[in-house]
Design an enzyme around this catalytic site. Structure first.
Site, PDB file in Angstrom:
ATOM      1  N   ASP A 189      24.003  86.617  32.700  1.00 38.07           N
ATOM      2  CA  ASP A 189      24.737  85.910  33.743  1.00 38.07           C
ATOM      3  C   ASP A 189      23.761  85.215  34.696  1.00 38.07           C
ATOM      4  O   ASP A 189      22.539  85.367  34.550  1.00 38.07           O
ATOM      5  CB  ASP A 189      25.577  86.950  34.499  1.00 38.07           C
ATOM      6  CG  ASP A 189      27.014  86.511  34.661  1.00 38.07           C
ATOM      7  OD1 ASP A 189      27.223  85.330  34.977  1.00 38.07           O
ATOM      8  OD2 ASP A 189      27.907  87.353  34.489  1.00 38.07           O
ATOM      9  N   TRP A 255      28.366  79.330  33.061  1.00 42.54           N
ATOM     10  CA  TRP A 255      29.648  78.697  33.407  1.00 42.54           C
ATOM     11  C   TRP A 255      29.622  77.160  33.356  1.00 42.54           C
ATOM     12  O   TRP A 255      30.284  76.486  34.142  1.00 42.54           O
ATOM     13  CB  TRP A 255      30.111  79.150  34.804  1.00 42.54           C
ATOM     14  CG  TRP A 255      29.611  80.489  35.214  1.00 42.54           C
ATOM     15  CD1 TRP A 255      30.113  81.686  34.796  1.00 42.54           C
ATOM     16  CD2 TRP A 255      28.490  80.789  36.056  1.00 42.54           C
ATOM     17  NE1 TRP A 255      29.387  82.698  35.340  1.00 42.54           N
ATOM     18  CE2 TRP A 255      28.391  82.184  36.124  1.00 42.54           C
ATOM     19  CE3 TRP A 255      27.586  80.003  36.772  1.00 42.54           C
ATOM     20  CZ2 TRP A 255      27.408  82.828  36.866  1.00 42.54           C
ATOM     21  CZ3 TRP A 255      26.601  80.631  37.510  1.00 42.54           C
ATOM     22  CH2 TRP A 255      26.512  82.024  37.555  1.00 42.54           C
ATOM     23  N   GLY A 256      28.856  76.587  32.452  1.00 42.89           N
ATOM     24  CA  GLY A 256      28.829  75.125  32.352  1.00 42.89           C
ATOM     25  C   GLY A 256      27.958  74.454  33.391  1.00 42.89           C
ATOM     26  O   GLY A 256      27.797  73.235  33.373  1.00 42.89           O
ATOM     27  N   ASP A 276      35.031  81.530  34.922  1.00 43.20           N
ATOM     28  CA  ASP A 276      35.786  82.570  34.226  1.00 43.20           C
ATOM     29  C   ASP A 276      37.230  82.165  33.908  1.00 43.20           C
ATOM     30  O   ASP A 276      37.909  81.526  34.712  1.00 43.20           O
ATOM     31  CB  ASP A 276      35.849  83.837  35.087  1.00 43.20           C
ATOM     32  CG  ASP A 276      34.481  84.462  35.273  1.00 43.20           C
ATOM     33  OD1 ASP A 276      33.480  83.862  34.840  1.00 43.20           O
ATOM     34  OD2 ASP A 276      34.418  85.552  35.868  1.00 43.20           O
TER      35      ASP A 276
HETATM   36  C1  GLA Z   1      30.527  86.585  35.864  1.00 39.72           C
HETATM   37  C2  GLA Z   1      30.853  86.276  34.415  1.00 39.72           C
HETATM   38  C3  GLA Z   1      31.939  87.214  33.923  1.00 39.72           C
HETATM   39  C4  GLA Z   1      31.515  88.652  34.113  1.00 39.72           C
HETATM   40  C5  GLA Z   1      31.146  88.900  35.563  1.00 39.72           C
HETATM   41  C6  GLA Z   1      30.528  90.273  35.782  1.00 39.72           C
HETATM   42  O1  GLA Z   1      31.601  86.256  36.695  1.00 39.72           O
HETATM   43  O2  GLA Z   1      31.237  84.949  34.266  1.00 39.72           O
HETATM   44  O3  GLA Z   1      32.232  86.938  32.570  1.00 39.72           O
HETATM   45  O4  GLA Z   1      30.422  88.945  33.267  1.00 39.72           O
HETATM   46  O5  GLA Z   1      30.202  87.947  36.022  1.00 39.72           O
HETATM   47  O6  GLA Z   1      30.253  90.490  37.132  1.00 39.72           O
END
Ligand code: GLA
Length: 631
Positions: A189, A255-256, A276
């Site tokens: 992440d 996330w892009g 998400d």
């Molecule tokens: C981000 C990611 C999620 C998840 C959370 C965990 O938001 O995009 O998919 O892994 O972190 O905190």
């Protein structure tokens, strides 16, 4: 002093614009496929992840409970193999730098010498024939630490002990997770490199160390794309070092942002294309949209990831099976990794039946690795077509609206001849349908119909290049300054609601190479001649195309009618295994399309290149009309 210098360097990097015009030598043929080929992701990874079901509150029972259902329900034998821990497993980083597991929630991790290890858990999963995935963070602190209110599930201790992310520990952590603990997948992440400026109140209060942000999710210009890419590249290098047998999957989760959609294909095995997913119909569409116009950027070894499945919850729960089927169908068509995000201990037979539809799974796991291409696109209805390894097709008709809708499927959508029979098999009901030329379908609210399709191909003796996106790598796509894509900006960020003044385009990728449309989403056209098949790309680009054994490449080439700059002539070149095979005359805006052909017999890799003598201010879209590999 050293710290201060590194902060200054980082700030300078953030402020430097991300412009990266293709250097002339990038356009020279590589002679080999250059997209990421390490790791174990020839097919989109399938499995289960804890996040959508449990958030940070995970423990051994929850993980093993779902793993048991994966086995007992038969989902494992249908391909679901990865059991992935998301955030919530870490207690702290020990004084010696070694990560410590929360033993209150993972009692099997307690070792006789007082240390902790996930080896008992991964051994258990492996003994069941499953694979194990772990979660980490590219910065020092994680998304949960920044945003979760469930503090009881977060790391505790000093500032240093709570720095559980990979930053400064890449090699030791990857060695621990893979060589010692035996994991097979890691999701990394990026909250720690976007959310901890000096001005963050929790930095001011001393809770976390500042990390001058490398990512500004709202602004590509203020994002240091090369620095972000370098951090993730360091992780893939460590994964390769500690997994000499290549048994790893590297899942990139930013996330892009940071224009990751253009470079993840060179660095990892799957990459999130958006923020998400939430169990809300419109949010699912938003995540779908972030991936659906990026077919050329996904191939065996590196997949677009519109996020995990939310089947079982909210708009996709047992009372909304139409929506659940639509969500699953679309993820399958897009070659999305199929990661279940539900507490399977609660799953009804109907939900398990959806996740276990083997015919739909087979679309996702088709060895050709062709992400579906949009054959018809609108806000209300979309038609997606995917070419399968056996030469047949899959087609999905999607009603995005909450009202009934008529959708007309034509032979042209399928690139089949109109006067011959087209046979469809409904992959949810088994119903067989035969038609010629076109057929109307009455779709219910939010319904997706998915069919296998057989017909007589309009191109009898080969494939259009746009039918084989899984074999195309846009090695250089001609984008000079990354731009946000305006087609993907409609989703409300659930944690922000409608505060602020709206959702703006934020995901890089606009202007990237496209199957059957121009880089900016127009119909392909050269001097008024329109093409329904072809590759649209910007000038000063180089695409690598794997040749499964065809002997001839052909296209009708020219500057696309959507070109804005028009100051330079463009030359189209075709290479086979690095050798120049054919070249067009210099072409200008308004010149009619010219045929370009090359004998590619024996060449494993065809490269198609477009060059201008001088750089363009606004790279002109060019069209490889009807580009095809044939016998
Ligand atoms: C981000 C990611 C999620 C998840 C959370 C965990 O938001 O995009 O998919 O892994 O972190 O905190």
């Amino acid at each position: 002093m050293a710290l201060r210098r590194s902060i200054l360097t980082t700030v300078a990097a953030v402020l430097s614009l991300a412009a990266s015009p293709a250097r002339a030598d990038d356009l020279d043929p590589a002679g080999k496929w250059t997209a990421y080929a390490r790791g174990a992701a020839d097919l989109p990874p399938m499995g289960w992840n804890s996040w959508n079901a449990f958030g940070v509150a995970i423990d051994e029972d929850k993980i093993l409970g779902s793993a048991d259902v994966i086995l007992s329900s038969g989902l494992a034998s249908k391909g679901y193999r990865y059991i992935d821990l998301d955030e919530g497993w870490w207690a702290r980083r020990g004084a010696d730098g070694r990560m410590v597991i929360r033993t209150d929630r993972f009692p099997s991790a307690i070792q006789s010498d007082g240390s902790t290890s996930f080896r008992p858990l991964t051994d258990r999963l492996h003994a069941l024939g499953l694979k194990a995935g772990i979660y980490s963070e590219i910065g020092r602190n994680s998304c949960g630490q920044l945003y979760s209110e469930d503090t009881a599930s977060l790391p505790s201790g000093t500032v240093a002990e709570r720095e559980v992310g990979l930053h400064g520990h890449v090699d030791e952590d990857i060695r621990l997770y893979f060589s010692e603990w035996g994991f097979d997948l890691i999701k990394v992440d990026g909250c720690g490199i976007r959310g901890l400026p000096e001005s963050n109140p929790r930095v001011i209060s001393g809770e976390f160390r500042a990390f001058p942000p490398l990512i500004d999710s709202d602004s590509l210009g203020r994002t240091s794309i090369p620095a972000v890419r370098a951090l993730f590249t360091e992780v893939s290098a460590a994964l390769e070092r500690h997994n000499p047998d290549d048994d790893f999957v590297f899942s990139i989760c930013i996330w892009g942002s940071a224009d990751v959609r253009s470079w993840a294909k060179n660095v990892g095995n799957m990459s999130r294309t958006s923020e998400d997913i939430f169990p809300i119909w419109s949010r699912m569409l938003f995540n779908l949209d972030s991936t659906s116009r990026r077919a050329l950027y996904a191939h065996p070894g590196s997949w677009n990831d519109p996020d995990m499945l939310y089947i079982g919850t909210g708009d996709f729960d047992a009372d909304h099976l139409t929506e659940a089927r639509s969500h699953f169908s679309m993820w399958a068509m897009l070659n999305a990794p199929l990661m279940i995000g539900y507490d399977l201990r609660k799953a009804t037979p109907e939900l398990l039946g959806i996740l276990g539809n083997q015919k739909v799974i087979a679309l996702n796991q088709d060895p050709a690795g062709n992400q579906a291409v949009l054959a018809y696109d609108s806000d209300d209805a979309q038609i997606y077509v995917k070419t399968l390894a056996d030469g047949s097709k899959a087609v999905a008709l999607l009603n995005r609206t909450s009202a009934p809708l008529k959708v007309t499927l034509t032979s042209d959508h399928l690139k089949y001849l109109a006067e011959n029979d087209i046979d469809l098999t409904d992959l949810w009901t088994g119903e067989a349908i035969r038609f010629q030329k076109e057929r109307d379908f009455a779709l219910g609210p939010r319904q997706a119909l998915v069919f296998k399709a057989k017909g007589k191909r309009a191109l009898a003796n080969g494939l259009y290049v746009s039918e084989m996106p899984g074999s195309v790598n846009p090695a250089v796509d001609g984008v000079i300054v990354p731009e946000a894509e305006p087609m993907t900006h409609r989703g409300i960020l659930p944690w922000q609601g409608t505060r602020g003044n709206g959702e703006h385009p934020r995901y890089g990728g606009w202007g990237g190479a496209q199957a059957d449309m121009t880089p900016y989403g127009d119909q392909l056209a050269v001097a008024g001649h329109r093409f329904s098949s072809g590759i649209g790309v910007l000038a000063n680009s180089r695409l690598e195309v794997r040749n499964p054994g065809f002997t001839r490449f052909s296209a009708l080439v020219g500057v696309d009618d959507s070109a804005r700059d028009r100051s330079q002539p463009v030359t189209f070149l075709v290479y086979g295994d690095g050798k120049l095979l054919a070249q067009s005359e210099p072409k200008r805006f308004g010149d009619p399309p010219s045929p370009l052909e090359a004998n590619v017999a024996g060449a494993k890799l065809v490269e198609v290149v477009v060059r201008t003598p001088q750089p363009l201010r606004f790279p002109d879209p060019v069209t490889w009309g009807d580009a095809a590999l044939t016998h």
